[in-house]
Design a protein around this motif. Sequence first.
Motif, mmCIF file in Angstrom:
data_model
loop_
_atom_site.group_PDB
_atom_site.id
_atom_site.type_symbol
_atom_site.label_atom_id
_atom_site.label_comp_id
_atom_site.label_asym_id
_atom_site.label_seq_id
_atom_site.Cartn_x
_atom_site.Cartn_y
_atom_site.Cartn_z
ATOM 1 N N ILE A 23 4.954 6.633 1.120
ATOM 2 C CA ILE A 23 4.829 7.949 1.421
ATOM 3 C C ILE A 23 5.229 8.234 2.893
ATOM 4 C CG2 ILE A 23 3.065 9.881 1.932
ATOM 5 C CD1 ILE A 23 1.563 8.861 -0.750
ATOM 6 N N ASP A 24 4.594 7.832 4.083
ATOM 7 C CA ASP A 24 5.000 8.196 5.344
ATOM 8 C C ASP A 24 6.247 7.590 5.575
ATOM 9 O OD1 ASP A 24 2.351 9.528 5.951
ATOM 10 O OD2 ASP A 24 1.529 7.648 5.749
ATOM 11 N N LEU A 58 3.196 4.298 -3.541
ATOM 12 C CA LEU A 58 2.411 2.968 -3.013
ATOM 13 C C LEU A 58 2.492 2.971 -1.615
ATOM 14 C CD1 LEU A 58 1.519 0.355 -4.058
ATOM 15 C CD2 LEU A 58 3.804 -0.504 -3.977
ATOM 16 N N THR A 59 1.222 3.442 -1.082
ATOM 17 C CA THR A 59 1.137 3.803 0.318
ATOM 18 C C THR A 59 0.359 2.853 1.161
ATOM 19 O OG1 THR A 59 0.811 5.294 2.054
ATOM 20 C CG2 THR A 59 -0.198 5.688 -0.091
ATOM 21 N N ASN A 60 0.395 2.370 2.208
ATOM 22 C CA ASN A 60 -0.565 1.825 2.980
ATOM 23 C C ASN A 60 -1.554 2.807 3.716
ATOM 24 O OD1 ASN A 60 0.384 -0.929 2.516
ATOM 25 N ND2 ASN A 60 0.949 -1.383 4.459
ATOM 26 N N GLY A 61 -1.402 4.017 3.571
ATOM 27 C CA GLY A 61 -2.129 5.081 4.191
ATOM 28 C C GLY A 61 -3.385 5.372 3.241
ATOM 29 N N ASP A 180 -6.380 4.841 9.222
ATOM 30 C CA ASP A 180 -6.315 4.721 10.576
ATOM 31 C C ASP A 180 -7.402 5.213 11.392
ATOM 32 O OD1 ASP A 180 -3.581 3.552 10.358
ATOM 33 O OD2 ASP A 180 -2.956 5.570 10.242
ATOM 34 N N ASP A 217 -0.176 -2.361 9.097
ATOM 35 C CA ASP A 217 1.063 -1.922 9.726
ATOM 36 C C ASP A 217 0.685 -1.763 11.087
ATOM 37 O OD1 ASP A 217 1.639 -1.503 6.892
ATOM 38 O OD2 ASP A 217 1.840 0.815 7.107
ATOM 39 N N TYR A 220 3.845 2.921 12.203
ATOM 40 C CA TYR A 220 4.352 3.851 10.981
ATOM 41 C C TYR A 220 5.000 5.122 11.331
ATOM 42 C CZ TYR A 220 0.239 6.799 11.402
ATOM 43 O OH TYR A 220 -0.758 7.534 11.754
ATOM 44 N N LYS A 257 0.754 -3.419 1.465
ATOM 45 C CA LYS A 257 2.056 -3.915 1.504
ATOM 46 C C LYS A 257 2.049 -4.725 2.968
ATOM 47 C CE LYS A 257 3.598 0.286 1.224
ATOM 48 N NZ LYS A 257 4.295 1.614 1.161
ATOM 49 N N ASP A 300 10.569 2.942 3.878
ATOM 50 C CA ASP A 300 11.420 2.967 5.129
ATOM 51 C C ASP A 300 10.957 2.086 6.133
ATOM 52 O OD1 ASP A 300 8.618 4.060 5.352
ATOM 53 O OD2 ASP A 300 8.962 4.476 7.690
HETATM 54 O O1 G3P Z 1 -1.099 5.139 7.903
HETATM 55 C C1 G3P Z 1 -0.202 5.138 7.144
HETATM 56 C C2 G3P Z 1 0.500 3.984 7.234
HETATM 57 O O2 G3P Z 1 0.055 2.825 7.884
HETATM 58 C C3 G3P Z 1 1.638 3.635 6.287
HETATM 59 O O3 G3P Z 1 2.019 4.473 5.242
HETATM 60 O O4 G3P Z 1 3.129 5.447 3.453
HETATM 61 O O5 G3P Z 1 4.510 4.314 5.081
HETATM 62 O O6 G3P Z 1 3.065 2.800 3.451
HETATM 63 P P1 G3P Z 1 2.998 4.224 4.170
#
Ligand code: G3P
Length: 356
Positions: A23-24, A58-61, A180, A217, A220, A257, A300
């Motif tokens: 996502i981000d 599939l986001t880490n957020g 976060d 992460d 980001y 991830k 990204d």
């Molecule tokens: O806080 C969000 C960030 O750590 C990563 O989000 O969507 O790039 O996996 P994303």
Amino acid sequence: LAQRFSHSAAAPERPSFGIAFDIDGVILRGRSPIGGAPRAIRRLYSEDGTLKIPFLFLTNGGGVPEHRRALELSQLLGVNISPTQVVHGHSPYRELVDRFENDLIVAVGKGEPAVVMSEYGFRKVLSIDKYASYFKDIDPLAPFKTWKVGQKTDSYMSAKVHPSYDVYSERVKGVFVVSDPVDWGRDLQVLCDILSTGGLPGSGKGDQPPLYFAADDLEYQAAFPSERLGMGAFRIALESIFNQINDHPLKYTSYGKPNPLVFKNAASILEKLVMSMYPNSQTSKEVKDCQFSTIYMVGDNPKVDINGASKAGHPWSSVLTRTGVFRGKDNDPQFPADVVVDTVEDAINYILEKEC
Ligand code: G3P
Ligand code: MG
């Protein structure tokens, strides 16, 4: 394309590929869609708005329940996204409910971390905001935080769930960093207190309760032009301080991830999704394992998204965009992607051209 994937065709053939979008830095920066995301994502749906190509985010957020994020994304992108199509960094926390059945746990991070954990089934959960508020003077800098005056805290927890237990005697049995952290100074202090004392700030030294991070992460891509410090940066700060004030190192578990398990879980969600989209397709009844010949990870961040997809192996294939952490001209030297494109729209064009 229409013939091959349309729901209305007799015995429609299920697609042999799926897509996972970061996502981000791929779909959004801050709250704004980027890289032609709304137009491109719409190509994965039929004219009547039904899903045609199995995909998920599939986001880490995170920081809000998956159904809320699905609604938010549906509004931002103008398509109908179901909660099963959203995998947050903290989504695997729901597997830990049984381990903390009657235990008091503290949830950390932006959004509504305690709501997230309560919805996963954790019964005794307090946000760090709420928890810290019970301990007078725990944050000596609080009086200087003028920006906190009148702040809306975790409204769900304060309005609907009043703890029926005594936080001054009951030890915290687990700490979950959900998203976060907002007030790093206060959170570092309170977490050092909880983790150094066996779960009771102000008491003597004690065994460290388990600590979980939804992701790791370091940086980001948000709305600001250059990368922002992420949960991994917070982890480094907490770990360095904890290790200085204790004679044993901080123990923790990180999810998100690039952990291959995250990709394995995403593949099985996509498998279930495609089976629900094509219930009559011939193979679906016998399917147990992943039947996709390719699942594309569009990301990204080379170290997180691309590294994760390549560690996960078959059927994962990686597509790196230039809209976030990665801005290089060619491929990333350390974690090269299978394909590099400018935007998520280019990624979708590439995938559909290749597959259809
Ligand atoms: O806080 C969000 C960030 O750590 C990563 O989000 O969507 O790039 O996996 P994303
Ligand atoms: Mg990203």
